[in-house]
Scaffold this active site. Structure first.
Site, short mmCIF file in Angstrom:
data_model
loop_
_atom_site.label_atom_id
_atom_site.label_comp_id
_atom_site.label_asym_id
_atom_site.label_seq_id
_atom_site.Cartn_x
_atom_site.Cartn_y
_atom_site.Cartn_z
N GLU A 109 7.37 1.79 8.44
CA GLU A 109 7.57 2.87 9.13
C GLU A 109 8.19 2.86 10.34
OE1 GLU A 109 4.44 5.78 8.74
OE2 GLU A 109 4.21 5.26 6.71
N GLU B 62 11.45 10.53 4.33
CA GLU B 62 10.46 11.68 4.04
C GLU B 62 10.43 12.74 4.60
OE1 GLU B 62 6.71 9.66 3.71
OE2 GLU B 62 5.47 11.70 3.37
N ASP C 104 0.93 2.70 1.25
CA ASP C 104 -0.47 2.64 2.05
C ASP C 104 -1.03 4.16 1.80
OD1 ASP C 104 1.34 4.27 3.45
OD2 ASP C 104 1.01 3.26 5.43
N SER C 105 -0.35 4.98 0.81
CA SER C 105 -1.08 6.24 0.49
C SER C 105 -2.12 5.91 -0.41
CB SER C 105 0.09 7.00 -0.47
OG SER C 105 0.72 6.42 -1.38
N LYS D 214 7.78 -2.75 3.34
CA LYS D 214 8.18 -1.33 3.85
C LYS D 214 7.40 -1.19 5.23
CE LYS D 214 7.35 3.04 2.11
NZ LYS D 214 6.70 3.46 3.20
N ASP E 132 3.82 -1.54 1.05
CA ASP E 132 3.58 -1.06 2.60
C ASP E 132 3.24 -1.92 3.46
OD1 ASP E 132 5.28 1.19 3.22
OD2 ASP E 132 3.54 2.49 2.22
O1 KIV Z 1 2.63 5.21 0.86
C1 KIV Z 1 3.44 5.91 0.18
O2 KIV Z 1 3.11 6.34 -0.61
C2 KIV Z 1 5.00 6.32 0.80
C3 KIV Z 1 5.77 7.07 -0.01
C4 KIV Z 1 5.36 8.46 0.11
C5 KIV Z 1 7.05 6.92 0.29
O3 KIV Z 1 5.12 5.70 1.72
#
Ligand code: KIV
Length: 271
Positions: free
Chosen positions: A122, A189, A51-52, A120, A90
């Site tokens: 969090e 992280e 989600d980056s 994924k 994500d």
């Molecule tokens: O969204 C992302 O890029 C991440 C990584 C930093 C692990 O969760």
């Protein structure tokens, strides 16, 4: 590994074996077809549709604004490019916290509509109900502990997490709870290297670090950061393999000059 077009695909099982054999797991983010094609061809084990994307693709300050539809769009572009890597997607902010039934239907949408191989999420014990429900549908889940950017407004800052004993103890408990629930791997992280090493020793599932030192089972970086496309982000943990911001800037400037001067196109560059 399963075989597809003569390429041995990386599965969650392969990642377990890599941990058992002491082979390090490589993971990078990917958000679009062209970049994912290069990353996969290079032989990466896991591509994370992070989600980056909210930051590096859309220019938002945080990861919170990206939507489920946008994540599915990015993930489906990556899946079309990939022959070998495991593609992890994500779950965006708001798609799994609070209501485990909604979490399951959102995870199902990701799997059905993008073709990704895993999701994924969090968080630790506070999201266990959602994780367990998603796992019952046969969807592999990767956990994410330590600095969890979707909680940035709770933390208030992106500094190193779990430096205090209490938070470190809770992180270890969370990692064990995620393992017990059935997660296939965990991202850690921005936490102290000693703590990350301890977690990697105490759980049997692979631990992938970002800013968590070398004692874990693998590493992940945001592809725009490691290529130096984003030239403002310079945390200590980042190794830059290129300075693409400067290189691309130079190419764009030369192109503009060539167009303005009439040098481009030349006689060979036309019909
Ligand atoms: O969204 C992302 O890029 C991440 C990584 C930093 C692990 O969760």
């Amino acid at each position: 590994m399963s075989v597809h077009n003569n390429v041995k695909r990386v599965t969650t099982h392969v990642l377990y074996e890599m941990k058992e054999n002491g082979e390090k797991i490589s993971m990078l983010t990917g958000y679009d077809y062209s970049m994912a094609r290069i990353i996969d061809t290079a032989g990466i084990d896991v591509i994370l549709v992070g989600d980056s994307a909210s930051n590096v693709m859309a220019g938002h300050e945080t990861t919170l604004p990206i939507t489920l539809d946008q994540m599915i769009y990015h993930a489906s572009s990556v899946v079309r490019a990939v022959e070998r890597a495991l593609v992890v997607v994500d779950m965006p902010f708001g798609s799994y916290q609070g209501n485990s039934k909604e979490a399951l239907s959102n995870a199902i949408r990701i799997m059905k509509e993008s073709g990704g191989h895993a999701v994924k999420m969090e968080g630790g014990q506070e999201i266990l109900e959602s994780i367990s429900r998603i796992l019952t549908a046969g969807i592999p889940v990767m956990g994410h502990l330590g600095l969890t950017p979707q909680s940035i407004y709770k933390f208030g800052t992106y500094v190193v997490r779990a430096k205090e004993q209490e938070e470190a103890d809770r992180l270890i408990e969370d990692a064990k709870a995620l393992e017990e629930a059935g997660c296939f791997a965990i991202v850690l992280e921005k936490i102290p290297a000693d703590l990350a090493t301890k977690v990697a020793k105490e759980v049997s599932i692979p631990i992938i670090g970002i800013g968590a030192g070398g004692g874990v089972d693998g590493q992940v970086l945001v592809v725009h950061d490691m290529l130096g496309i984003n030239n403002e982000f310079k945390p200590r943990f980042l190794r830059k393999y290129h300075n693409l911001f400067e290189e691309m800037l130079g190419s764009f400037q030369r192109y503009i000059e060539d167009v303005r001067s009439g040098d481009f196109p030349n006689d060979q560059e036309q019909y």
